[in-house]
Design a protein around this motif. Structure first.
Motif, mmCIF file in Angstrom:
data_model
loop_
_atom_site.group_PDB
_atom_site.id
_atom_site.type_symbol
_atom_site.label_atom_id
_atom_site.label_comp_id
_atom_site.label_asym_id
_atom_site.label_seq_id
_atom_site.Cartn_x
_atom_site.Cartn_y
_atom_site.Cartn_z
ATOM 1 N N ALA A 13 76.825 47.257 -48.697
ATOM 2 C CA ALA A 13 76.271 48.611 -48.784
ATOM 3 C C ALA A 13 75.636 48.853 -50.154
ATOM 4 O O ALA A 13 74.579 49.496 -50.254
ATOM 5 C CB ALA A 13 77.369 49.635 -48.515
ATOM 6 N N LEU A 14 76.255 48.333 -51.200
ATOM 7 C CA LEU A 14 75.700 48.484 -52.550
ATOM 8 C C LEU A 14 74.370 47.751 -52.679
ATOM 9 O O LEU A 14 73.409 48.268 -53.246
ATOM 10 C CB LEU A 14 76.693 47.959 -53.584
ATOM 11 N N TRP A 15 74.328 46.538 -52.151
ATOM 12 C CA TRP A 15 73.102 45.746 -52.264
ATOM 13 C C TRP A 15 71.989 46.372 -51.427
ATOM 14 O O TRP A 15 70.814 46.351 -51.815
ATOM 15 C CB TRP A 15 73.368 44.303 -51.843
ATOM 16 N N ALA A 16 72.354 46.955 -50.279
ATOM 17 C CA ALA A 16 71.362 47.618 -49.438
ATOM 18 C C ALA A 16 70.778 48.841 -50.133
ATOM 19 O O ALA A 16 69.604 49.192 -49.924
ATOM 20 C CB ALA A 16 71.989 48.015 -48.103
ATOM 21 N N ALA A 17 71.581 49.504 -50.969
ATOM 22 C CA ALA A 17 71.087 50.678 -51.697
ATOM 23 C C ALA A 17 69.937 50.323 -52.628
ATOM 24 O O ALA A 17 69.108 51.184 -52.970
ATOM 25 C CB ALA A 17 72.222 51.329 -52.486
ATOM 26 N N CYS A 18 69.861 49.065 -53.022
ATOM 27 C CA CYS A 18 68.789 48.624 -53.912
ATOM 28 C C CYS A 18 67.425 48.692 -53.222
ATOM 29 O O CYS A 18 66.386 48.702 -53.886
ATOM 30 C CB CYS A 18 69.037 47.207 -54.410
#
Length: 506
Positions: A13-18
């Motif tokens: 989810a964190l990487w997708a926020a990028c």
């Protein structure tokens, strides 16, 4: 209690926020926005989780709950909550509101998010033209707030369990930014496997003071602290660091906070030109453990000021103007405690054999019997450079004048762009170092006399012979096999001719 969430789900989810930033600004720029938003979201979720817990325990008593909340690790002003920002995400001014929230958090938490007047968020502004004109900037930041409001990033302790889940997510992001960061990656990150190896080699003990004078995002420093927790169940240690790049110093401070490392002091400034970790008399502080992965062969490291260094760090010699490797080594040596001091530093291989002033410095360090081991690492371990490196171990409490050389250059799991030290690779290095004996084609325990004979050259192949003799070829056996193949080929040709004749081909 809501369902718990896995580390992998948080990381994804964190990487997708990028994706909110990709195609608009570079990863080197947007990493600060992502990491800062993670920090803000986490403390907001912790605050809200604890507030709700007190509501269940004490009922609807706002004043009592407000008093109870004053005992938290940090203070979160109402206007600074992620959720307050999220509620107003469709209004103009998202960048300005986020900056105001960060400033309010700093002011409310005093020295936890400041050092000597410098604030953690001083070099981070969401209200920047880097995100485009006002309308575009507001839209990007609205998307960012919505990304972090997704259920996958509900970071309440009642849901994610331990603090390490958040710290690990932060480290995951830093690692991925480093992997895509090119030459700048080494400015803020040491691969976790290398940090693991160094921490194991230095054997941190309860009560130790641990320093990294080029600490980047603090990953190596904290790894040493966590070894004490893992091995002794103790948090009786103190972490110290200094970092020259302002935005990276901010990462280190947030990283410490998210990992629950409250007993730390991380200063902002140039370690060589202006060391900040000083005692009450203005002298360099001394530590039980000093470790670092300083920038390789740094140009313009402070050569012009070195001759008049008030701490006498360069009395063994002044490193070359365009290569600052020994500047960091000499600084670190000077900050070791006289009886317990031990040190691990990552260096490029040139440090082992280059001549001139570096050769003179190396000779003096060896003759003082400070060098304990030289460990050669595989290539492509470090982000931003493919060159192999080495770990130099120094100790103030050596009981002999030998130096152990370990050639671990072939000990890795090969990857397409990046090699990886496995747990087995680390264990092999560690056991060899602890045993302190020669191992054929892997390690060699050299005496001071042998190193003198080699003119103080520490190049590992001079001591560890890894030459493998080529297997002798039996020419007669090869000839017999060839003749046998020729015979089989002739038989096949005869069979093929028969088949073709049966089918009517001439």
């Amino acid at each position: 209690m809501t369902d718990t969430i896995s580390q992998d789900s948080i990381n994804k989810a964190l990487w997708a926020a990028c994706d909110t930033f990709r195609g608009t600004i570079s990863a080197d720029t947007y990493k600060d926005f992502i990491l800062t938003m993670l920090f803000l979201k986490y403390i907001s979720d912790v605050w809200q989780d604890h507030y709700e817990r007190y509501q269940v325990e004490y009922g609807d008593e706002p004043e009592l709950i407000s008093e109870m909340m004053k005992s938290e690790r940090f203070v979160l002003p109402p206007i600074a909550s992620f959720y307050a920002l999220y509620e107003r995400r469709h209004e103009p001014g998202n960048g300005e509101r986020i900056d105001q929230a960060l400033h309010a958090i700093e002011e409310a938490n005093g020295t936890k998010l400041k050092d000597a007047g410098k604030s953690v968020f001083q070099d981070i502004s969401f209200n920047t033209d880097k995100l485009g004109e006002e309308k575009q900037k507001n839209t990007i930041l609205r998307h960012l707030l919505e990304d972090f409001a997704k259920p996958e990033l509900n970071l309440k302790p009642s849901r994610v369990g331990t603090l390490d889940v958040i710290g690990n997510g932060y480290e995951y992001l830093i690692k991925n930014f480093a992997a895509s960061g090119g030459q700048k990656a080494g400015e803020f990150y040491t691969p976790p496997e290398v940090s693991d190896l160094i921490a194991e080699l230095l054997e941190p003990q309860p009560g130790d003071s641990i320093c990294d004078p080029a600490c980047g995002s603090g990953s190596l420093l904290m790894k040493c602290g966590r070894k004490i927790v893992a091995n002794f169940g103790s948090k009786q240690y103190a972490l110290y660091g200094q970092e020259a790049i302002g935005s990276t110093w901010s990462l280190a401070k947030m990283n410490m906070f998210l990992h629950g490392e409250d007993n730390h002091k991380v200063e902002w400034g140039d370690t060589i030109r202006n060391p900040k970790l000083l005692d009450k008399n203005g002298n360099l502080m001394l530590f039980d453990i000093v470790t670092a992965n300083p920038p390789f062969s740094l140009d313009k490291w402070g050569y012009d000021e070195a001759e008049n260094d008030k701490f006498s760090r360069f009395r063994r010699g002044i490193p070359p103007k365009t290569k600052g490797d020994y500047a960091f080594i000499l600084h670190m040596i000077e900050t070791l405690k006289p009886d317990t001091g031990r040190m691990g530093v990552v260096v490029p291989h040139g440090v082992l054999f280059r001549g001139s002033s570096e050769g003179q410095i190396r000779q003096k360090l060896i003759e003082e019997n400070l060098l304990d081991a030289v460990i050669g690492l595989p290539e492509k371990l470090f982000y931003g450079t493919g060159i192999p490196a080495a770990i130099l171990l120094f100790r103030k409490d050596k009981h002999d004048n030998n130096v152990l050389f370990i050639d671990a250059s072939r000990e890795c799991k090969a990857g397409k762009n990046q090699n990886l030290l496995t747990a087995e690779n680390i264990r092999k290095v560690l056991e060899t170092y602890q045993t302190g004996k020669s191992v054929e084609k892997y390690a060699y325990l050299a005496s001071l006399a042998e190193i003198r004979e080699n003119d103080y050259n520490l190049n590992i192949p001079r001591y560890v012979d890894t030459f493998e003799e080529e297997e002798t070829i039996d020419l007669m056996s090869v000839r017999r096999a060839r003749l046998q193949l020729q015979q089989q080929l002739a038989e096949l040709e005869t069979k093929m001719a028969g088949y073709l004749e049966e089918l009517g081909y001439e």
